[in-house]
Design an enzyme around this catalytic site. Structure first.
Site, PDB file in Angstrom:
ATOM      1  N   LYS A 282       0.658  -0.981  -0.092  1.00 44.94           N
ATOM      2  CA  LYS A 282       0.061   0.015  -0.029  1.00 44.94           C
ATOM      3  C   LYS A 282       0.905   1.250   0.062  1.00 44.94           C
ATOM      4  O   LYS A 282       2.057   1.233   0.609  1.00 44.94           O
ATOM      5  CB  LYS A 282      -1.018   0.053   1.180  1.00 44.94           C
ATOM      6  CG  LYS A 282      -2.180  -0.730   1.053  1.00 44.94           C
ATOM      7  CD  LYS A 282      -3.222  -0.337   1.854  1.00 44.94           C
ATOM      8  CE  LYS A 282      -4.629  -0.795   1.678  1.00 44.94           C
ATOM      9  NZ  LYS A 282      -5.656  -0.448   2.580  1.00 44.94           N
ATOM     10  N   GLU A 368     -19.149  -9.010   9.993  1.00 44.63           N
ATOM     11  CA  GLU A 368     -20.326  -8.382  10.855  1.00 44.63           C
ATOM     12  C   GLU A 368     -21.426  -9.358  11.751  1.00 44.63           C
ATOM     13  O   GLU A 368     -21.750  -8.939  12.630  1.00 44.63           O
ATOM     14  CB  GLU A 368     -20.876  -7.509  10.074  1.00 44.63           C
ATOM     15  CG  GLU A 368     -20.327  -6.198   9.659  1.00 44.63           C
ATOM     16  CD  GLU A 368     -19.626  -6.344   8.477  1.00 44.63           C
ATOM     17  OE1 GLU A 368     -18.968  -5.521   7.627  1.00 44.63           O
ATOM     18  OE2 GLU A 368     -19.447  -7.877   7.957  1.00 44.63           O
ATOM     19  N   ARG A 396     -25.568  -5.849   7.263  1.00 44.46           N
ATOM     20  CA  ARG A 396     -25.103  -7.150   6.820  1.00 44.46           C
ATOM     21  C   ARG A 396     -25.265  -8.027   8.107  1.00 44.46           C
ATOM     22  O   ARG A 396     -25.049  -9.436   8.093  1.00 44.46           O
ATOM     23  CB  ARG A 396     -23.443  -7.190   6.547  1.00 44.46           C
ATOM     24  CG  ARG A 396     -23.354  -6.081   5.513  1.00 44.46           C
ATOM     25  CD  ARG A 396     -21.449  -5.920   5.240  1.00 44.46           C
ATOM     26  NE  ARG A 396     -21.393  -6.820   4.381  1.00 44.46           N
ATOM     27  CZ  ARG A 396     -20.200  -7.057   3.783  1.00 44.46           C
ATOM     28  NH1 ARG A 396     -19.080  -6.435   4.172  1.00 44.46           N
ATOM     29  NH2 ARG A 396     -20.139  -7.956   2.901  1.00 44.46           N
TER      30      ARG A 396
END
Length: 633
Positions: A282, A368, A396
């Site tokens: 990244k 979740e 979710r």
């Protein structure tokens, strides 16, 4: 685009142009693309680290595969700026994430190259598998490619898709973009397992063998290097991904086009489901982002030559920060408190809590559903779990919310960040539906603080209850009402009269109380801070209904099934008939843009509220003025 600054990139209007370039020019193109991403994001704000990390992978994918005929699905999609630039949207990057501009995520209606709309994690393999099997059923010769990050691999949905995809004979390619960095550091057994493989006996033996070879034959350095780099790849296939039925290749350097392109070319001609493991970094190519990918995950505008700088004046405290401070303060007082996040430690304001209370902090990864049921299990044993989760992500785990928490009436606090419109991230991240989908669940209460002080107070109230409570609050700062020290709460299910007026009463839920007060001044209307979408303050509502000729409900959430509907139902049940104007978010998905502008477009700023009330209740207002004139006369 500055003329002449990007000589190769300005020739690329779609991937067909890219495929006309000789391989020898792709490295230079990638350098230009990376520089253009940095320049663009520094001017508009947006996701940076993730996009700098996918430049070469994006170039290679569009070079090897015939997109858009070959379907390319990016998981989450916040790493698709290079993809957008190469697929005809280069000249629109100055409108990124702005009103009427291009989205920061893939959107099917925006481009045929955006094969699937993504913004929530871990959906790519399921979608790509559907596309691959559709191609098989329709006898179409095309590939489906899913690009998924290592953080997203923690979600159960990924393994459901792998379990299915591994037994299907189709042209599916899954690319694991392994940058060892999701928004929060990746957690869990899978991540630990891969790390253990890299540090285990087999890998150590390979390294030692390499050292021994080098001691007697230095020219064989490259062989030893390859043994070390691919030790992970030698072990993983037999133990994980190939057990799902995938042909595993990797890991390979995701920034090395000379490795990427031949590998992708080879995979394109193999039969059955394929799994390619690429390692990227990244922030690649921008040293500041490489050093701190979290800080540069989603920066605002900045000078690339300087980097991010702290503002001269401290910004107002955000609701997220209010929650983070409250969490630490309440944990200090009550040892039963535990904090849970599904991979959003930074975004949910839990960094300090993690530092101070590491044994009571749980990051469960992008899971979740597990987060909610895990909290239920903790609550069964007498602990007091606080689940810090974005409103859009709680969607979710809806079944778990109902079946595992509310049905058993367990005292779980849901701290719902990003309630209402979120601005630049758009419809996928907007917390538009939580009031509607929560208030229909038995045993569960829903609090809507109007400002920072009430947010802290209502969190304390929620924590004191012996049943589930959700406290919803928006992204960013409020009006600047400083929270009071201490952990005193407010009465549950009780609102307050904030302004006494005539004829019309505005019932405000949440932070729209403040534009409601401005509207109330202009119209001489009563303004009520309702505070709770469930339970509704019946006593206050009946009093207000009895004293006013018309009511207006106001919420930063969907009108359909929202708090206004709760008011209407309560009046109907009591046999009271009053005209009601329900103001909130309409029955459409609201795209990205500046939050204040978006609210104004929906008529939810002070002037919009006034205009809507004048249009709907002109007769009531005129009668009120007439009565006032008669009294004066």
């Amino acid at each position: 685009m500055t003329p002449g600054a990007y000589p190769l990139l300005q020739r690329i209007n779609d991937p067909a142009d890219l495929r006309l370039l000789p391989r020898s020019q792709l490295r230079a193109l990638a350098d230009e693309l990376r520089a253009f991403v940095l320049e663009s994001v520094s001017r508009t704000g947006g996701h940076l680290s993730s996009n700098l990390g996918t430049v070469e992978l994006t170039v290679a994918l569009h070079y090897v595969f015939k997109t858009p005929d070959d379907r390319l699905v990016w998981d989450v999609g916040h790493q698709t700026y290079p993809h957008k630039i190469l697929t005809g949207r280069r000249d629109r990057m100055d409108s990124l994430r702005q009103l009427n501009g291009i989205s920061g995520f893939p959107v099917r209606s925006e481009s045929p190259y955006d094969a699937f709309g993504t913004a929530h994690s871990s959906t790519s393999i399921s979608a790509a598998l559907g596309m691959a099997l559709a191609a098989r059923q329709k006898n179409e010769d095309r590939h489906a490619i899913a690009v998924i990050g290592d953080g997203a691999m923690t979600a159960g949905m990924v393994f459901e898709a792998l379990n299915h995809g591994g037994v299907e004979d189709c042209k599916l390619l899954v690319i694991l973009n392994d940058n060892d960095m999701s928004i929060s550091p990746p957690v869990g057994a899978l991540n630990r397992y891969l790390a253990q493989l890299m540090s285990g006996r087999f890998y150590a033996a390979a390294k030692n063998m390499g050292k021994q070879v080098l001691q007697v034959a230095p020219p064989l350095f490259e062989l030893a290097k390859r043994i070390e780099e691919h030790a992970k790849g030698m072990v993983v296939p037999a133990t994980l991904f190939e057990k799902f039925g995938f042909n595993y290749i990797g890991p390979i350097d995701g920034h090395d086009l000379d490795s990427l392109i031949p590998t992708l070319e080879n995979l394109k001609h193999l039969n059955g489901p394929q799994f390619l493991h690429v390692v990227t970094k990244k922030g690649q190519g921008y040293k500041l982002a490489e050093a701190d990918p979290v800080a540069y995950h989603g920066p605002g505008k900045f000078d690339p030559s300087v980097g991010l700088v702290k503002p001269a004046t401290p910004p107002k405290q955000t609701f997220t920060q209010v929650f983070g401070q409250w969490l630490c303060d309440m944990a200090e007082q009550d040892p039963r408190l535990v904090g849970i996040t599904p991979a959003m430690r930074e975004g949910s304001g839990m960094v300090e809590f993690h530092r101070r209370f590491p044994d009571r902090y749980y990051d469960v990864g992008i899971a979740e559903q597990h987060a909610v049921t895990f909290a239920a299990g903790l609550a069964c044993e007498g602990l007091k779990p606080v689940v810090a989760i974005y409103s859009t992500f709680l969607q979710r785990a809806y079944d778990q919310l109902i079946h595992d928490v509310a049905l058993q009436n367990l005292p779980v606090v849901f701290a719902l960040d990003r309630a209402g419109l979120v601005g630049a991230d758009g419809a996928t991240h907007a917390g538009a539906y939580d009031i509607a989908y929560l208030r229909c669940i038995p045993n569960l209460s829903v609090a809507c603080p109007a400002d920072e002080r009430e947010c802290r107070q209502l969190l304390s109230t929620a924590f004191e209850q012996n049943h589930p409570v959700a406290v919803r609050y928006p992204r960013g700062a409020g009006v600047g009402v400083a929270p009071e020290p201490g952990l005193a709460g407010l009465p549950i299910g009780r609102g307050e009269l904030r302004r006494a007026g005539k004829s019309i009463a505005i019932l405000a839920f949440g932070t729209l109380l403040y534009p409601a007060l401005q509207a109330g001044e202009q119209l001489d209307a009563t303004v009520v801070n309702m505070r709770w979408a469930k339970p509704i303050d019946q006593t206050l509502l009946m009093q207000v209904a009895a004293e006013h000729e018309a009511l207006v409900t106001l919420e930063e959430g969907c009108i359909a099934g929202g708090a206004g509907s709760a008011v209407a139902q309560a009046l109907l049940a009591a046999g009271i008939s009053r005209p009601i104007l329900q103001l909130g978010l309409p029955d459409v998905f609201i795209e990205h843009g500046d939050p204040a502008k978006l609210l104004a477009l929906q008529g939810l700023d002070a002037s919009g509220i006034v205009a809507s009330i004048k249009e709907r209740f002109a007769d009531v207002l005129n009668q009120s003025r007439s009565k006032a004139l008669k009294v004066v006369a």
